[in-house]
Design an enzyme around this catalytic site. Structure first.
Site, PDB file in Angstrom:
ATOM      1  N   ALA A  97       0.836  -1.205   0.000  1.00  0.00           N
ATOM      2  CA  ALA A  97       0.000   0.000   0.000  1.00  0.00           C
ATOM      3  C   ALA A  97       0.869   1.252   0.000  1.00  0.00           C
ATOM      4  O   ALA A  97       0.600   2.219  -0.725  1.00  0.00           O
ATOM      5  CB  ALA A  97      -0.933  -0.001   1.211  1.00  0.00           C
ATOM      6  N   ASP A  98       1.905   1.263   0.820  1.00  0.00           N
ATOM      7  CA  ASP A  98       2.848   2.385   0.826  1.00  0.00           C
ATOM      8  C   ASP A  98       3.510   2.553  -0.537  1.00  0.00           C
ATOM      9  O   ASP A  98       3.609   3.666  -1.072  1.00  0.00           O
ATOM     10  CB  ASP A  98       3.928   2.157   1.881  1.00  0.00           C
ATOM     11  CG  ASP A  98       3.446   2.422   3.291  1.00  0.00           C
ATOM     12  OD1 ASP A  98       2.716   3.391   3.502  1.00  0.00           O
ATOM     13  OD2 ASP A  98       3.804   1.633   4.188  1.00  0.00           O
ATOM     14  N   LEU A  99       4.008   1.449  -1.074  1.00  0.00           N
ATOM     15  CA  LEU A  99       4.753   1.523  -2.326  1.00  0.00           C
ATOM     16  C   LEU A  99       3.874   1.979  -3.477  1.00  0.00           C
ATOM     17  O   LEU A  99       4.273   2.833  -4.278  1.00  0.00           O
ATOM     18  CB  LEU A  99       5.371   0.159  -2.633  1.00  0.00           C
ATOM     19  CG  LEU A  99       6.399  -0.333  -1.612  1.00  0.00           C
ATOM     20  CD1 LEU A  99       6.761  -1.789  -1.877  1.00  0.00           C
ATOM     21  CD2 LEU A  99       7.645   0.539  -1.623  1.00  0.00           C
TER      22      LEU A  99
END
Length: 408
Positions: free
Chosen positions: A184-186
């Site tokens: 999700a961050d990436l």
């Protein structure tokens, strides 16, 4: 586009974003990954960090490497190459003044604070655009900047669950699993970098900056792909089913003698070739079309496992490759970084770190080539992730001298 001279040597300023200045106010992973993508492309990225501890990820470990009195987090090393570091206390007059000077010169700001935090520090989007109307602001949040749950803190695994990804990942519906990297961050970082580049292109036409907003939630919903339309159009609720594709068969991980291999049979022509190669009846009613094979997946999996049982993985992969069947192995990360194909793509780079000396890092995923594919123009001058405040004095000196009209 910034025309100010930076503190790096002339040979370092390469790549399609050379000359652009990015002020990185983000921490952890989503924002830092976005700004690292820009740095990989030649932008000058100045990372603003908190006094004392710096970016949260400097303390995320083990593993830590380096001397006992100055341990370095490998997590931080993963998302901060090609950046400069300056420590600023944004609650102090000095910190706010230095940040204001940076914003005056910047093309881009990247931030991933919770909604309202920068406003309280005096750097709302309105305030930043009052300083620099051409500024492109990338803002990444957990659940979105508005809406009934916008104030929630966004952490990757929580969003993997909330956005449905964990319900699709695992061995079975009762075994939800997170993806093995903070996806999700990436992805929000990647969507963010994509959006701000579009905003920079628009600025070339209008001269006006704007705000680009995305979130961990939006990024994961954005990659639901065919699973999303199964839900919204077909009215099905997709579930986890392990290492086999929900809409294509056979496509997945299959056991063999002493190991396993992956195969992908994405067309009827490939199915006929595969079946003939391994003694299966391609035309029998349960397997006649992909739709039939999906519906009768369990019997098909058992038949393929039987066909593979007498082959070790190396022999089986050669047989599959010789037959033109897409296939592969499951590699550990140490195997990946020793693989000739990975090395040939520039996906491992060496840099000189202030504390650790020469280290190897996973490399940028993009390559660039000139007209007619004659010359590779990829930006290859990389610098190590900075130690805390490594460039603070140089950046302050540059700001002071540029105020006096002196170029370094």
């Amino acid at each position: 586009m910034s025309t100010e001279t930076d503190t790096r040597s002339e040979t370092d300023r390469q790549g399609p974003l050379a000359g652009y200045l990015v002020v990185d106010l983000s921490r952890a992973l989503a924002g830092p990954h976005a700004s690292m993508m820009l740095a990989d492309l030649g932008a000058r990225v100045i990372k603003v960090e908190n006094p004392g501890t710096g970016d949260d990820t400097r303390g995320w470990g083990p593993p830590f490497v380096g001397p006992a009195n100055d341990p370095q987090s490998t997590y931080f090393l993963s998302c901060n190459r090609n950046k400069e570091s300056i420590v600023l206390d944004l609650k102090s007059d000095d910190g706010r003044e230095v940040l204001s000077e940076l914003l005056l010169r910047a093309d881009v700001v990247v931030e991933n604070f919770r909604p309202g935090v920068l406003d309280r520090l005096g750097f709302s989007p309105e305030a930043m655009h009052a300083l620099n109307p051409a500024l492109v602001i990338l803002s990444i949040t957990g659940f979105g900047h508005d809406g009934p749950e916008s104030s929630r803190s966004g952490y990757d695994q929580i969003l993997q669950g909330e956005a449905g990804l964990m319900s699709l990942t695992g061995s079975a519906p009762d075994d939800p699993q997170r993806v093995g990297v903070p996806i999700a961050d990436l992805l929000s970082g990647m969507y963010g970098a994509f959006g701000l580049l579009a905003a920079l292109l628009q600025r070339e036409r209008t001269g006006q900056g704007q705000i680009v907003r995305t979130s961990l939630l939006a990024a994961l919903v954005g990659v639901h792909a065919f699973q999303g339309t199964r839900a919204t159009v077909a009215g099905e609720v997709p579930e986890a089913q392990g290492n086999h594709h929900p809409s294509i068969a056979p496509y997945g991980l299959f056991p063999c003698r002493g190991g396993s291999v992956q195969i992908s049979i994405g067309s009827e022509k490939l199915w006929a070739t595969f079946a003939a190669e391994f003694g299966l009846d391609a035309a029998q009613s349960e397997w006649a079309t992909n739709a039939h094979r999906v519906r009768n997946r369990e019997g098909l999996k058992a038949a393929i496992a039987d066909a593979f049982a007498n082959f070790d993985a190396v022999t089986l992969l050669k047989k599959l490759t010789d037959a033109g069947i897409p296939a592969g192995k499951v590699r550990s990360l140490d195997e990946v970084y020793q693989w000739d194909q990975v090395l040939s793509q520039g996906l491992l780079i060496d840099v000189e770190h202030e504390v650790l000396g020469r280290i190897s890092l996973p490399g940028p995923p993009l390559r660039f080539f000139g007209p007619a594919d004659t010359v590779e123009t990829t930006h290859t001058m990389h610098s190590a992730p900075p130690v805390l405040d490594q460039h603070g004095n140089d950046i302050r000196t540059w700001l002071n001298r540029s105020l006096e009209g002196i170029s370094l």
